[in-house]
Design a protein around this motif. Structure first.
Motif, PDB file in Angstrom:
ATOM      1  N   GLU A   1     -15.434  29.039   0.694  1.00  0.00           N
ATOM      2  CA  GLU A   1     -14.495  27.976   1.246  1.00  0.00           C
ATOM      3  C   GLU A   1     -13.073  28.680   0.963  1.00  0.00           C
ATOM      4  N   GLY A   2     -12.922  29.766   0.681  1.00  0.00           N
ATOM      5  CA  GLY A   2     -11.633  30.539   0.814  1.00  0.00           C
ATOM      6  C   GLY A   2     -10.675  30.367  -0.500  1.00  0.00           C
ATOM      7  N   ALA A   3     -11.251  29.676  -1.501  1.00  0.00           N
ATOM      8  CA  ALA A   3     -10.383  29.357  -2.570  1.00  0.00           C
ATOM      9  C   ALA A   3      -9.980  30.723  -3.145  1.00  0.00           C
ATOM     10  N   PHE A   4     -10.627  31.784  -3.314  1.00  0.00           N
ATOM     11  CA  PHE A   4     -10.199  32.865  -4.149  1.00  0.00           C
ATOM     12  C   PHE A   4      -8.962  33.877  -3.307  1.00  0.00           C
ATOM     13  N   THR A   5      -8.968  33.451  -1.999  1.00  0.00           N
ATOM     14  CA  THR A   5      -8.066  34.129  -1.242  1.00  0.00           C
ATOM     15  C   THR A   5      -6.676  33.439  -1.375  1.00  0.00           C
ATOM     16  N   HIS A   6      -6.242  32.367  -2.110  1.00  0.00           N
ATOM     17  CA  HIS A   6      -5.152  31.735  -2.380  1.00  0.00           C
ATOM     18  C   HIS A   6      -4.504  32.305  -3.717  1.00  0.00           C
ATOM     19  N   LYS A   7      -3.513  32.416  -3.598  1.00  0.00           N
ATOM     20  CA  LYS A   7      -2.579  32.591  -4.890  1.00  0.00           C
ATOM     21  C   LYS A   7      -2.543  31.392  -5.769  1.00  0.00           C
ATOM     22  N   LYS A   8      -2.271  30.289  -4.974  1.00  0.00           N
ATOM     23  CA  LYS A   8      -2.344  28.760  -5.386  1.00  0.00           C
ATOM     24  C   LYS A   8      -2.907  27.923  -4.482  1.00  0.00           C
ATOM     25  N   PHE A   9      -3.500  27.039  -5.079  1.00  0.00           N
ATOM     26  CA  PHE A   9      -4.092  25.848  -4.258  1.00  0.00           C
ATOM     27  C   PHE A   9      -4.104  24.754  -5.129  1.00  0.00           C
ATOM     28  N   ALA A  10      -4.390  23.564  -4.295  1.00  0.00           N
ATOM     29  CA  ALA A  10      -4.259  22.194  -4.753  1.00  0.00           C
ATOM     30  C   ALA A  10      -5.604  21.418  -4.736  1.00  0.00           C
ATOM     31  N   LEU A  11      -5.934  20.930  -5.731  1.00  0.00           N
ATOM     32  CA  LEU A  11      -6.930  20.037  -5.694  1.00  0.00           C
ATOM     33  C   LEU A  11      -6.498  18.235  -5.630  1.00  0.00           C
TER      34      LEU A  11
ATOM     35  N   TYR B   1     -19.737  29.704  -3.442  1.00  0.00           N
ATOM     36  CA  TYR B   1     -19.399  28.661  -2.502  1.00  0.00           C
ATOM     37  C   TYR B   1     -18.008  28.460  -2.614  1.00  0.00           C
ATOM     38  N   LEU B   2     -17.140  28.634  -3.657  1.00  0.00           N
ATOM     39  CA  LEU B   2     -15.788  28.706  -3.905  1.00  0.00           C
ATOM     40  C   LEU B   2     -15.211  29.918  -3.028  1.00  0.00           C
ATOM     41  N   ARG B   3     -15.932  30.837  -2.806  1.00  0.00           N
ATOM     42  CA  ARG B   3     -15.352  32.086  -2.055  1.00  0.00           C
ATOM     43  C   ARG B   3     -15.541  31.829  -0.457  1.00  0.00           C
TER      44      ARG B   3
ATOM     45  N   ARG C   1     -28.838  30.511 -19.423  1.00  0.00           N
ATOM     46  CA  ARG C   1     -29.142  31.127 -18.279  1.00  0.00           C
ATOM     47  C   ARG C   1     -29.036  30.153 -16.955  1.00  0.00           C
ATOM     48  N   SER C   2     -29.434  29.074 -17.237  1.00  0.00           N
ATOM     49  CA  SER C   2     -29.245  27.789 -16.069  1.00  0.00           C
ATOM     50  C   SER C   2     -27.466  27.913 -15.910  1.00  0.00           C
ATOM     51  N   ALA C   3     -26.673  27.961 -16.862  1.00  0.00           N
ATOM     52  CA  ALA C   3     -25.219  28.066 -16.544  1.00  0.00           C
ATOM     53  C   ALA C   3     -24.805  29.185 -15.655  1.00  0.00           C
ATOM     54  N   ARG C   4     -25.395  30.161 -16.046  1.00  0.00           N
ATOM     55  CA  ARG C   4     -25.039  31.696 -15.428  1.00  0.00           C
ATOM     56  C   ARG C   4     -25.512  31.433 -13.965  1.00  0.00           C
ATOM     57  N   LYS C   5     -26.534  30.985 -13.709  1.00  0.00           N
ATOM     58  CA  LYS C   5     -26.985  30.701 -12.185  1.00  0.00           C
ATOM     59  C   LYS C   5     -26.324  29.691 -11.448  1.00  0.00           C
ATOM     60  N   ALA C   6     -25.886  28.786 -12.258  1.00  0.00           N
ATOM     61  CA  ALA C   6     -25.100  27.663 -11.578  1.00  0.00           C
ATOM     62  C   ALA C   6     -23.595  28.217 -11.303  1.00  0.00           C
ATOM     63  N   ARG C   7     -23.113  29.004 -12.214  1.00  0.00           N
ATOM     64  CA  ARG C   7     -21.636  29.625 -12.143  1.00  0.00           C
ATOM     65  C   ARG C   7     -21.639  30.421 -10.856  1.00  0.00           C
ATOM     66  N   GLU C   8     -22.787  31.272 -10.771  1.00  0.00           N
ATOM     67  CA  GLU C   8     -22.641  32.524  -9.662  1.00  0.00           C
ATOM     68  C   GLU C   8     -22.964  31.529  -8.450  1.00  0.00           C
TER      69      GLU C   8
END
Length: 666
Positions: free
Chosen positions: A413-423, A409-411, A397-404
Motif C-alpha cells: 500500500e506504499g506506506a514504507f515509501t513515505h517519509k511521513k504519512f497520516a492515519l 501488506y503495508l509495503r 511464532r504467531s506474532a512473527r507470522k502476523a507481523r510479516e
C-alpha cells in the motif's frame, strides 16, 4: 357533508418552494457577503457589513407606512434609499437584483407537493397559488419555473400585488370573488398554521396543513441565529435533502441529515487545514474510515485539493498481535482488551492465533470454557499464559507470522515509501496507530506517523513526535459513552479485517469477514452522505469568504447523541453490534424497553447492562412513558449526576461533611 373542491389552492413558500438556508433571512447574509467583494467598494461600509439588519429595518418601516401592510420589494429598497441618500438609484437597483439573483439561486422545489399539484392538473382540476410575499410576481414565476415549468403557468394571487393578505382572510375573499366559488369549494394547502390553516378553515374552506418544511429537532438545534451563517446553511441543506425528493427513505435522511453533517467539519478540516503537516499520504483506517474517505474524496475534488487519499484494511485483530515482538503481561493485556469484556476461551484463542488446545492445557480447572470470562478469570488465565513457555513460544511464532504479513501488506500500500504519512479514524485509543508504528519502526527507524481522529479516549505512552496524534472533537478529559453509536454511524460495506494473504500475483490483500452490521437501504444511506457533502462543499466554493467553522454544528449533534436523538435511535437501535473485535455474540444497539426490561436493567450489573443495550439514552427515547420513568429512577445514574458536580477530593469531602451535618441536625 363536505363539498367536493372546485379549486385547489396552494401556498408557495415552504409548501411548493423552499430555500436551502434554514432561515430565509440568511439570504440577506449571503447578500452581505457578496457586497464585500471589491466590485462594490463604492457602497457604504456599514451597508455591506450589516445588510441583514438594515434590510430587516427597511422592511419593518415599509410595512408600517404601507396601507394594508402588504409591502413590495421596490418599497423596501425605497426605504433603504431614504436611509442612505448618498446611494444612486442604479446602486440600489443593483443590490436589489442581487437579492433576486440569490433567491433564484437558492430556491428548490418540494417534490411531494409539486407532485400533488401535477396530479390535480392531470385530472383537469383547477389549481391556483396564493402567497403573502413581497417579491414581484415575475420573479416568483421564475422561481416556480426553476422547480417545474407547469407551476409558472398557474394563476397567482399575490399579497403584494393585491394589497391583501391571507392572514386576515382578505386574499381568500378576493379568490372567492374572482374564481366565483364559495370558501367551502376551496381546498387550501400550506405550511403556516395561521394564514394557511386557521384563517381559511374559519372562512369555511377545506385545509391541509403541510408541516414537513418545519426543521427537524436536530436541524433546529444548530440553526439558531446566534450560531451564524454556516450552521444555518447546514440545516438548510439537510432540509433540502428531505424535501427535494418524494418520500426519501429514512436511511437517506439519516445519512444526509445527521451522519454527514456530524462528520463534515472533521473531514473538511482534515483535508483543508493540514497542508503543512508534512504528510505525503492519508490512510483512512477500515472500517470507520470508509465513509470518511468517501467524504474526503468529494471535498478534495470540489475544492481542487491534491492529496493522496487511500484506504487501509486494518483491525485490532490484524495488527495487535503483529506488533508483539516478545509476549509479556503488558502486550498480552492489550491484545485481550480488544475483546471488550466479551472474552471466552475461543475468542482469546482467536486473538492470539493459537490452537484452543494449547489454552485448554493451561486453563485453571475452575474456569468455564464456554461462558464469557470474568475479569478475575482473565487475569488468572493471563498469568498462566505468561508462566507457560510453550504458550509464549506459540504466541511469539504467531506474532512473527502476523507481523510479516502486515509488513508485506503495508509495503504493497506504499506506506514504507513515505517519509511521513497520516492515519485517519474515528478514534478512540489510537492503539492501531501505535501497533503500526511499532511494526514499521523495526523496518524503518525514521518513520513518522501523524494520526487524525474525531475523538480520543486516552493518550498512550507511545505518543511521541514520530507518532503524533490529534483529536478533533472528543478529548480524553471529556470522553463520552456514545463511542459505539459513532462507530455505527460510520458503518462500511465490508466486514472486519481478519488478516492478510498473498495473491497469485505476489501482492498481499486483506482477508475480510462478512459485514457484521448493515443498515436497511445501505446504498441510500451512503447516497445521503454523498449528497450532503457535495452540496455543502459546493456552497463553500461559491462563497469563499465564509469562515468554514463547523464547531457549532459538531457540538449540537454530539449533544443530540449524548441525550439520545429519537430519529437516530429509531433507525440504529435494533441493529446488532459486536462489542469486541473478536465477539460473535452481538447485542442490539438501543432496543426499546418494556417496563419489565427497564426494571431488570436498573438492577443489573454493568456487563449485563451492556448485553441489554449499548446506548441507554437511545433506548430511553425509544421506550414508552412507563419504562422512561423507571430508567429515570436509576440510582446509579442519579449518583453519577451528583458526583459529576464534584471533581476534586476536597469537594467530595466537603459534600459528605454537609450531608453528615444535615443528618445530625435532623
Amino acid at each position: 357533508m363536505e363539498e367536493s373542491p372546485r379549486i385547489y389552492s396552494f401556498d408557495i413558500f415552504d409548501t411548493l418552494l423552499s430555500r436551502d438556508v434554514a432561515d430565509p433571512q440568511f439570504i440577506w447574509v449571503l447578500l452581505s457577503n457578496r457586497l464585500l467583494d471589491t466590485e462594490f467598494s463604492d457602497l457604504p461600509i456599514d451597508l455591506k457589513v450589516d445588510f441583514k439588519s438594515i434590510r430587516q429595518q427597511a422592511e419593518k418601516r415599509c410595512t408600517e407606512n404601507t396601507e394594508g401592510h402588504e409591502v413590495t420589494l421596490d418599497g423596501i429598497y425605497t426605504e433603504i434609499g431614504r436611509a442612505y441618500p448618498e446611494l444612486q438609484p442604479t446602486q440600489l437597483e443593483q443590490v436589489k437584483q442581487i437579492e433576486i439573483e440569490l433567491e433564484l439561486k437558492h430556491i428548490y422545489g418540494i417534490s411531494e407537493n409539486i407532485a400533488t399539484v401535477l396530479e390535480h392538473l392531470s385530472r383537469g382540476e383547477r389549481v391556483i397559488l396564493a402567497s403573502d410575499m413581497y417579491l414581484p410576481i415575475d420573479t416568483i414565476r421564475n422561481l416556480l419555473r426553476k422547480a417545474d415549468p407547469k407551476l409558472a403557468e398557474l394563476k397567482i394571487y399575490l399579497s403584494s400585488e393585491r394589497k391583501a393578505g391571507k392572514t386576515n382572510g382578505a386574499l381568500f375573499d378576493i379568490i372567492c370573488n374572482e374564481e366565483k366559488v364559495r370558501p367551502s369549494q376551496i381546498h387550501h394547502c400550506g405550511d403556516n398554521q395561521v394564514s394557511d390553516v386557521s384563517v381559511p378553515k374559519a372562512l369555511g374552506a377545506q385545509v391541509s396543513h403541510y408541516s414537513e418544511s418545519k426543521l427537524t429537532d436536530y436541524e433546529a438545534c444548530y440553526s439558531d441565529k446566534y450560531f451564524g451563517l454556516l450552521p444555518n446553511v447546514t440545516a438548510g441543506i439537510c432540509k433540502r435533502l428531505r424535501l427535494s425528493q418524494r418520500n426519501p427513505s429514512q436511511a437517506y435522511e439519516l445519512g444526509g441529515g445527521f451522519t454527514a453533517p456530524f462528520f463534515y467539519g472533521f473531514v473538511h478540516d482534515l483535508v483543508h487545514d493540514t497542508t503543512e503537516d508534512g504528510a505525503e499520504a492519508y490512510y483512512f483506517l477500515a472500517r470507520d474510515g470508509y465513509i470518511l474517505l468517501k467524504m474526503a474524496q468529494l471535498i478534495c475534488k470540489q475544492l481542487g485539493l491534491k492529496k493522496e487519499l487511500k484506504y487501509l484494511y486494518v483491525s485490532r485483530e490484524s495488527v495487535y498481535l503483529a506488533s508483539v515482538h516478545r509476549i509479556n503481561s503488558v502486550n498480552l493485556s492489550q491484545i485481550l482488551a480488544a475483546t471488550d469484556g466479551a472474552a471466552t476461551v475461543q475468542t482469546i484463542s482467536d486473538s492470539l492465533k493459537i490452537e484452543a488446545q494449547v489454552l485448554q492445557e493451561i486453563l485453571p480447572e475452575n474456569i468455564d470454557r464456554k461462558k464469557h470470562l470474568t475479569q478475575t478469570e482473565i487475569n488468572e488465565l493471563k498469568q498462566k499464559i505468561i508462566e507457560s513457555q510453550t504458550a509464549c513460544d506459540t504466541i511469539n511464532r504467531s506474532a512473527r507470522k502476523a507481523r510479516e504479513e502486515l509488513t508485506a501488506y503495508l509495503r504493497s500500500e506504499g506506506a514504507f515509501t513515505h517519509k511521513k504519512f497520516a492515519l485517519v479514524d474515528t478514534g478512540w485509543r489510537a492503539s492501531i496507530q501505535d501497533a503500526i508504528f511499532s511494526v514499521m519502526l523495526h523496518k524503518k527507524p525514521d518513520v513518522e506517523i501523524v494520526g487524525y481522529y474525531y475523538g480520543s479516549s486516552e493518550i498512550s505512552e507511545q505518543t511521541v513526535r514520530q507518532n503524533a496524534k490529534h483529536a478533533y472533537m472528543i478529548k480524553p478529559q471529556n470522553k463520552q459513552k456514545i463511542l459505539k453509536v459513532i462507530e455505527l454511524l460510520t458503518m462500511s460495506d465490508h466486514g472486519r479485517t481478519l488478516g492478510y494473504e498473498q495473491s497469485q500475483q505476489g501482492s498481499y490483500t486483506p482477508i475480510l469477514e462478512a459485514a457484521s452490521v448493515t443498515v436497511n437501504e445501505k446504498e441510500a444511506y451512503f447516497k445521503g452522505i454523498e449528497d450532503f457533502t457535495r452540496r455543502m462543499t459546493n456552497f463553500l466554493v461559491e462563497y469563499p469568504n465564509i469562515q468554514a467553522d463547523f464547531m457549532a454544528v459538531d457540538n449540537c449533534l454530539l449533544q443530540e447523541l449524548i441525550k439520545g436523538n429519537k430519529f437516530v435511535a429509531k433507525h440504529l437501535g435494533d441493529l446488532a453490534f459486536a462489542s469486541g473485535a473478536f465477539d460473535n455474540a452481538k447485542s442490539p444497539m438501543a432496543p426499546e424497553f418494556s417496563l419489565l426490561e427497564a426494571l431488570q436493567y436498573i438492577f443489573s450489573s454493568s456487563s449485563q447492562r451492556n448485553q441489554m443495550t449499548q446506548w441507554i439514552e437511545g433506548t430511553r427515547v425509544r421506550s414508552s412513558i412507563a419504562p422512561k420513568i423507571v430508567l429515570a429512577l436509576d440510582f446509579r445514574i442519579i449518583l453519577k449526576g451528583i458526583t459529576n458536580q464534584v471533581t476534586t477530593r476536597e469537594q467530595i469531602w466537603l459534600l459528605l461533611g454537609r450531608v453528615r451535618s444535615k443528618y445530625r441536625s435532623n
